[in-house]
Design a protein around this motif. Sequence first.
Motif, short mmCIF file in Angstrom:
data_model
loop_
_atom_site.label_atom_id
_atom_site.label_comp_id
_atom_site.label_asym_id
_atom_site.label_seq_id
_atom_site.Cartn_x
_atom_site.Cartn_y
_atom_site.Cartn_z
N GLN A 47 0.83 -1.20 0.00
CA GLN A 47 0.00 0.00 0.00
C GLN A 47 0.88 1.26 0.00
O GLN A 47 0.62 2.20 -0.74
CB GLN A 47 -0.93 -0.01 1.21
CG GLN A 47 -2.04 0.99 1.08
CD GLN A 47 -3.27 0.54 1.82
OE1 GLN A 47 -3.28 -0.49 2.47
NE2 GLN A 47 -4.33 1.29 1.71
N VAL A 48 1.92 1.28 0.82
CA VAL A 48 2.81 2.43 0.89
C VAL A 48 3.59 2.59 -0.42
O VAL A 48 3.68 3.69 -0.98
CB VAL A 48 3.78 2.30 2.09
CG1 VAL A 48 4.90 3.32 2.02
CG2 VAL A 48 3.02 2.44 3.40
N VAL A 49 4.14 1.49 -0.92
CA VAL A 49 4.94 1.55 -2.15
C VAL A 49 4.09 2.05 -3.32
O VAL A 49 4.52 2.91 -4.09
CB VAL A 49 5.57 0.18 -2.46
CG1 VAL A 49 6.11 0.12 -3.87
CG2 VAL A 49 6.67 -0.13 -1.46
N LEU A 50 2.90 1.50 -3.46
CA LEU A 50 2.05 1.93 -4.57
C LEU A 50 1.53 3.35 -4.37
O LEU A 50 1.32 4.07 -5.34
CB LEU A 50 0.91 0.94 -4.77
CG LEU A 50 1.36 -0.43 -5.26
CD1 LEU A 50 0.20 -1.40 -5.31
CD2 LEU A 50 2.05 -0.34 -6.60
N GLY A 51 1.35 3.75 -3.13
CA GLY A 51 0.96 5.14 -2.85
C GLY A 51 2.04 6.11 -3.27
O GLY A 51 1.76 7.21 -3.78
N GLN A 52 3.30 5.72 -3.10
CA GLN A 52 4.42 6.58 -3.49
C GLN A 52 4.61 6.60 -5.01
O GLN A 52 5.26 7.49 -5.52
CB GLN A 52 5.70 6.11 -2.82
CG GLN A 52 5.70 6.33 -1.33
CD GLN A 52 6.94 5.75 -0.65
OE1 GLN A 52 7.64 4.93 -1.22
NE2 GLN A 52 7.19 6.18 0.57
N MET A 138 -2.97 -7.54 -4.28
CA MET A 138 -4.00 -7.21 -5.26
C MET A 138 -4.92 -6.07 -4.81
O MET A 138 -5.37 -5.29 -5.63
CB MET A 138 -4.84 -8.45 -5.60
CG MET A 138 -4.08 -9.51 -6.37
SD MET A 138 -2.97 -8.91 -7.66
CE MET A 138 -4.11 -8.21 -8.82
N ARG A 139 -5.16 -5.95 -3.54
CA ARG A 139 -6.02 -4.84 -3.07
C ARG A 139 -5.37 -3.50 -3.36
O ARG A 139 -6.00 -2.63 -3.96
CB ARG A 139 -6.34 -5.00 -1.59
CG ARG A 139 -7.25 -3.92 -1.07
CD ARG A 139 -7.71 -4.21 0.36
NE ARG A 139 -8.39 -3.09 0.90
CZ ARG A 139 -7.89 -2.27 1.80
NH1 ARG A 139 -6.69 -2.48 2.29
NH2 ARG A 139 -8.57 -1.24 2.23
N ALA A 144 -4.51 1.25 -6.97
CA ALA A 144 -3.54 1.98 -7.78
C ALA A 144 -3.97 2.05 -9.24
O ALA A 144 -3.68 3.02 -9.93
CB ALA A 144 -2.18 1.31 -7.68
N SER A 145 -4.68 1.05 -9.71
CA SER A 145 -5.12 1.06 -11.12
C SER A 145 -6.23 2.07 -11.35
O SER A 145 -6.52 2.42 -12.47
CB SER A 145 -5.58 -0.33 -11.55
OG SER A 145 -6.78 -0.68 -10.91
#
Length: 168
Positions: A47-52, A138-139, A144-145
């Motif tokens: 969640q953090v990585v994709l948020g960044q 996947m969540r 992110a998508s």
Amino acid sequence: RVRTAESAMAEELTRAHLGQGTMTAILLAFPLIAVLVASIVVASTFQVVLGQRTRELALLRTVGATRRQVRRLIGVETLTVGLLSSLAGVLLAWLLGAWALTGADLAGSYPAALRAASPAALVGVLVLGTVLTVVLGMRPARAASRVAPMALQICRALQAAHARGIIH
């Protein structure tokens, strides 16, 4: 009370089996707790990585990537991370477990301790770790998508306003 040797032995065996069941339940609680903690860590990390990476994902969407393509890209990343992490964890646990068995004189030699591990168990843990990572990734991948292509423009506008001192 007088008992025969057979009845005394049967009673002691029954007690030992009850104690063994309790010990097994206690020992199985530790891996379950470890899986729960690992699940929380993996989910939060993705969640953090994709948020960044919002800007990068918005740029992909701006140049024409569909939500499905972004989701697939992140899915491949989670599969790769899960497979490599699980492989490293299984290998390290296998080697350290054999070392511990040898050190505790529970195995004749280090190679014998390595051979004592069940290949099915090693593969099972590898598959479990990989699948768990993919499922938990996947969540955040779905979220992110959904990044709008305009998110990149908003990020740039906020950076420009910050650079000019308009916002702090």
